[in-house]
Structure formats: structure tokens, C-alpha cells
Design an enzyme around this catalytic site. Structure first.
Site, PDB file in Angstrom:
ATOM      1  N   LYS A  11      -9.993  44.978 -23.156  1.00  0.00           N
ATOM      2  CA  LYS A  11      -9.683  46.039 -24.118  1.00  0.00           C
ATOM      3  C   LYS A  11      -9.929  47.422 -23.495  1.00  0.00           C
ATOM      4  O   LYS A  11     -10.533  47.522 -22.419  1.00  0.00           O
ATOM      5  CB  LYS A  11     -10.549  45.837 -25.374  1.00  0.00           C
ATOM      6  CG  LYS A  11     -10.311  44.501 -26.113  1.00  0.00           C
ATOM      7  CD  LYS A  11     -11.134  44.474 -27.405  1.00  0.00           C
ATOM      8  CE  LYS A  11     -11.102  43.123 -28.092  1.00  0.00           C
ATOM      9  NZ  LYS A  11     -11.905  43.127 -29.354  1.00  0.00           N
ATOM     10  N   PHE A  59     -11.848  46.750 -41.489  1.00  0.00           N
ATOM     11  CA  PHE A  59     -11.901  47.345 -40.149  1.00  0.00           C
ATOM     12  C   PHE A  59     -10.542  47.358 -39.448  1.00  0.00           C
ATOM     13  O   PHE A  59     -10.436  47.790 -38.295  1.00  0.00           O
ATOM     14  CB  PHE A  59     -12.924  46.610 -39.271  1.00  0.00           C
ATOM     15  CG  PHE A  59     -12.673  45.121 -39.116  1.00  0.00           C
ATOM     16  CD1 PHE A  59     -11.780  44.637 -38.162  1.00  0.00           C
ATOM     17  CD2 PHE A  59     -13.345  44.209 -39.923  1.00  0.00           C
ATOM     18  CE1 PHE A  59     -11.549  43.279 -38.014  1.00  0.00           C
ATOM     19  CE2 PHE A  59     -13.116  42.845 -39.784  1.00  0.00           C
ATOM     20  CZ  PHE A  59     -12.217  42.379 -38.824  1.00  0.00           C
ATOM     21  N   ARG A  87     -13.413  31.393 -24.606  1.00  0.00           N
ATOM     22  CA  ARG A  87     -14.227  31.868 -25.738  1.00  0.00           C
ATOM     23  C   ARG A  87     -15.722  31.772 -25.389  1.00  0.00           C
ATOM     24  O   ARG A  87     -16.512  32.633 -25.774  1.00  0.00           O
ATOM     25  CB  ARG A  87     -13.920  31.047 -27.007  1.00  0.00           C
ATOM     26  CG  ARG A  87     -12.486  31.187 -27.520  1.00  0.00           C
ATOM     27  CD  ARG A  87     -12.219  32.459 -28.276  1.00  0.00           C
ATOM     28  NE  ARG A  87     -12.916  32.521 -29.550  1.00  0.00           N
ATOM     29  CZ  ARG A  87     -12.739  33.472 -30.463  1.00  0.00           C
ATOM     30  NH1 ARG A  87     -11.855  34.450 -30.224  1.00  0.00           N
ATOM     31  NH2 ARG A  87     -13.391  33.480 -31.572  1.00  0.00           N
ATOM     32  N   THR A  93     -18.397  37.217 -31.327  1.00  0.00           N
ATOM     33  CA  THR A  93     -17.712  38.476 -31.646  1.00  0.00           C
ATOM     34  C   THR A  93     -18.668  39.669 -31.659  1.00  0.00           C
ATOM     35  O   THR A  93     -18.366  40.724 -31.107  1.00  0.00           O
ATOM     36  CB  THR A  93     -17.013  38.355 -33.019  1.00  0.00           C
ATOM     37  OG1 THR A  93     -16.150  37.213 -32.981  1.00  0.00           O
ATOM     38  CG2 THR A  93     -16.201  39.587 -33.341  1.00  0.00           C
ATOM     39  N   ARG A 104     -19.787  39.503 -23.508  1.00  0.00           N
ATOM     40  CA  ARG A 104     -20.279  40.384 -24.571  1.00  0.00           C
ATOM     41  C   ARG A 104     -21.805  40.424 -24.595  1.00  0.00           C
ATOM     42  O   ARG A 104     -22.404  41.476 -24.843  1.00  0.00           O
ATOM     43  CB  ARG A 104     -19.721  39.937 -25.921  1.00  0.00           C
ATOM     44  CG  ARG A 104     -18.214  40.217 -26.067  1.00  0.00           C
ATOM     45  CD  ARG A 104     -17.634  39.487 -27.251  1.00  0.00           C
ATOM     46  NE  ARG A 104     -16.241  39.826 -27.532  1.00  0.00           N
ATOM     47  CZ  ARG A 104     -15.466  39.132 -28.348  1.00  0.00           C
ATOM     48  NH1 ARG A 104     -15.940  38.056 -28.981  1.00  0.00           N
ATOM     49  NH2 ARG A 104     -14.209  39.499 -28.551  1.00  0.00           N
ATOM     50  N   ASN A 114     -16.158  45.420 -28.029  1.00  0.00           N
ATOM     51  CA  ASN A 114     -16.731  44.199 -27.442  1.00  0.00           C
ATOM     52  C   ASN A 114     -15.931  43.701 -26.236  1.00  0.00           C
ATOM     53  O   ASN A 114     -15.997  42.527 -25.869  1.00  0.00           O
ATOM     54  CB  ASN A 114     -16.916  43.126 -28.521  1.00  0.00           C
ATOM     55  CG  ASN A 114     -15.606  42.763 -29.203  1.00  0.00           C
ATOM     56  OD1 ASN A 114     -14.534  43.195 -28.784  1.00  0.00           O
ATOM     57  ND2 ASN A 114     -15.693  41.940 -30.240  1.00  0.00           N
ATOM     58  N   HIS A 117     -10.667  40.317 -25.575  1.00  0.00           N
ATOM     59  CA  HIS A 117     -10.061  39.433 -26.573  1.00  0.00           C
ATOM     60  C   HIS A 117      -9.728  38.108 -25.911  1.00  0.00           C
ATOM     61  O   HIS A 117      -9.252  38.089 -24.778  1.00  0.00           O
ATOM     62  CB  HIS A 117      -8.764  40.034 -27.130  1.00  0.00           C
ATOM     63  CG  HIS A 117      -7.965  39.031 -27.920  1.00  0.00           C
ATOM     64  ND1 HIS A 117      -8.230  38.766 -29.243  1.00  0.00           N
ATOM     65  CD2 HIS A 117      -6.958  38.188 -27.563  1.00  0.00           C
ATOM     66  CE1 HIS A 117      -7.400  37.814 -29.665  1.00  0.00           C
ATOM     67  NE2 HIS A 117      -6.619  37.449 -28.660  1.00  0.00           N
ATOM     68  N   GLU A 128       0.252  34.709 -29.473  1.00  0.00           N
ATOM     69  CA  GLU A 128      -0.174  35.980 -28.859  1.00  0.00           C
ATOM     70  C   GLU A 128       0.432  36.187 -27.472  1.00  0.00           C
ATOM     71  O   GLU A 128       0.775  37.316 -27.109  1.00  0.00           O
ATOM     72  CB  GLU A 128      -1.707  36.007 -28.761  1.00  0.00           C
ATOM     73  CG  GLU A 128      -2.389  36.043 -30.119  1.00  0.00           C
ATOM     74  CD  GLU A 128      -3.886  35.798 -30.043  1.00  0.00           C
ATOM     75  OE1 GLU A 128      -4.536  35.763 -31.104  1.00  0.00           O
ATOM     76  OE2 GLU A 128      -4.417  35.633 -28.916  1.00  0.00           O
TER      77      GLU A 128
END
Ligand code: IDP
Ligand code: MG
Length: 151
Positions: A11, A59, A87, A93, A104, A114, A117, A128
Site C-alpha cells: 500500500k 471507514f 495472510r 488486520t 504488520r 497496515n 493487502h 481482485e
């Protein structure tokens, strides 16, 4: 277990903090291979499509603003069980709940920033990946992957 491809995003916070190399290094050390990769700035439309499942969350606006705020790096990552495996590498998260050793847990502070993704299942990954890549963007890495895969 099956060979899977998942969508990973570094990100805008990861790009601006110069952590893309660190994140890719962790992916490579796990033995997964990158089969497509792009440095890009996401449009609002694509951001809303990518995060459509969250469209009614409080959010959502902040999330779309943040993910479109600067450059990100999108990757297709392939490996045995790569969807759940990534993951694990990424961590929970909320960085405060993410295990030390995860991206993270080691490198992030807040849920809004964070760093990474990762698709949360096969259907999400398929959906996606199509938002970020087309068929011609993928390069076969079967030969590179073979050395990581035990019989
Ligand atoms: P994930 O990224 O671990 O899959 P999701 O629940 O799919 O988490 O949420 C997508 C993104 O939305 C998260 O990575 C995080 O940046 C943001 N987010 C999730 N929950 C909250 C929240 O309660 N407040 C602010 N941002 C959130
Ligand atoms: Mg998610």
C-alpha cells in the site's frame, strides 16, 4: 494443498516508507514467486471496486482516500497454499493484534496504515487479480517455483 495465486498490494504507506524491498524479501524467502508486478496509482473507481465488500463500513471513505493517495505496488504471488500463507506473513488486520514476525506485527502501527493487502480466499483472489492485471501481464515461474516445492 494446491498451487494458488493471490493478489498482494504494498500500500502507499509501504512505498513511501521504502518498505517494498523488505516486503518482497519476506515473500521470496517463504519461497513464493511473483508472476506479475506493477507500480501504479490506483483510480478511485478501481479502489472502490477492490474494496467493494467494505462499501457500507464507516471507514470506507478513508480507506479509498488512502489507497489512492500515492503509488502502490501490486503483485500476483504464486505458491502452494499461497492465499492463506500470505495472510500469515502479513498478519492480523490490526497491527496491535498481529504476531511479531509478521509484516504488520513487525512494521506497522495502525489499522489504517497496515502496509499490505492480501486476498482472503480463492474467490477474492480471482476477483481482485482481474482488477489489477490482465492475462498478458503474467510470466510463468513454474521453473523457479519447482525448487521450493517438495514432493
Ligand atoms: P485485511 O486487509 O486484513 O483483509 P479487511 O477487514 O479486509 O482487512 O479491511 C481492509 C482494510 O481496511 C484493512 O487492511 C485496513 O487498512 C482497513 N480497515 C479495516 N478495518 C478498519 C477499521 O476498523 N478502521 C479503519 N480502517 C480499517
Ligand atoms: Mg480484506
Amino acid at each position: 494443498m494446491a498451487l494458488e495465486t493471490t493478489l498482494i498490494l504494498c500500500k502507499p504507506d509501504a512505498v513511501s516508507r521504502a518498505l517494498v524491498g523488505e516486503i518482497i524479501s519476506r515473500i521470496e524467502r517463504r519461497g513464493y514467486v511473483i508472476t506479475a508486478m506493477k507500480l501504479m496509482q490506483l483510480s478511485g473507481d478501481k479502489a472502490r471496486e477492490h474494496y467493494a465488500e467494505h462499501k457500507d463500513k464507516p471507514f470506507f471513505g478513508d480507506l479509498v482516500n488512502f489507497i489512492t493517495s500515492g503509488a502502490l505496488v501490486a503483485m500476483a504471488v504464486e505458491g502452494e497454499g499461497a492465499i492463506d500463507g500470505m495472510r500469515q506473513i502479513i498478519g492480523a488486520t490490526n497491527p496491535l493484534s498481529a504476531a511479531p514476525g509478521s509484516i504488520r506485527g513487525d512494521l506497522a502501527q495502525t489499522i489504517g496504515m497496515n502496509l499490505v493487502h492480501g486476498s482472503d480466499g480463492k474467490a477474492s483472489a480471482d476477483r481482485e487479480l482481474k482488477i489489477f492485471f490482465e492475462a498478458g501481464d503474467f510470466v510463468s515461474r513454474k521453473h523457479d517455483l519447482a525448487k521450493w516445492l517438495a514432493d
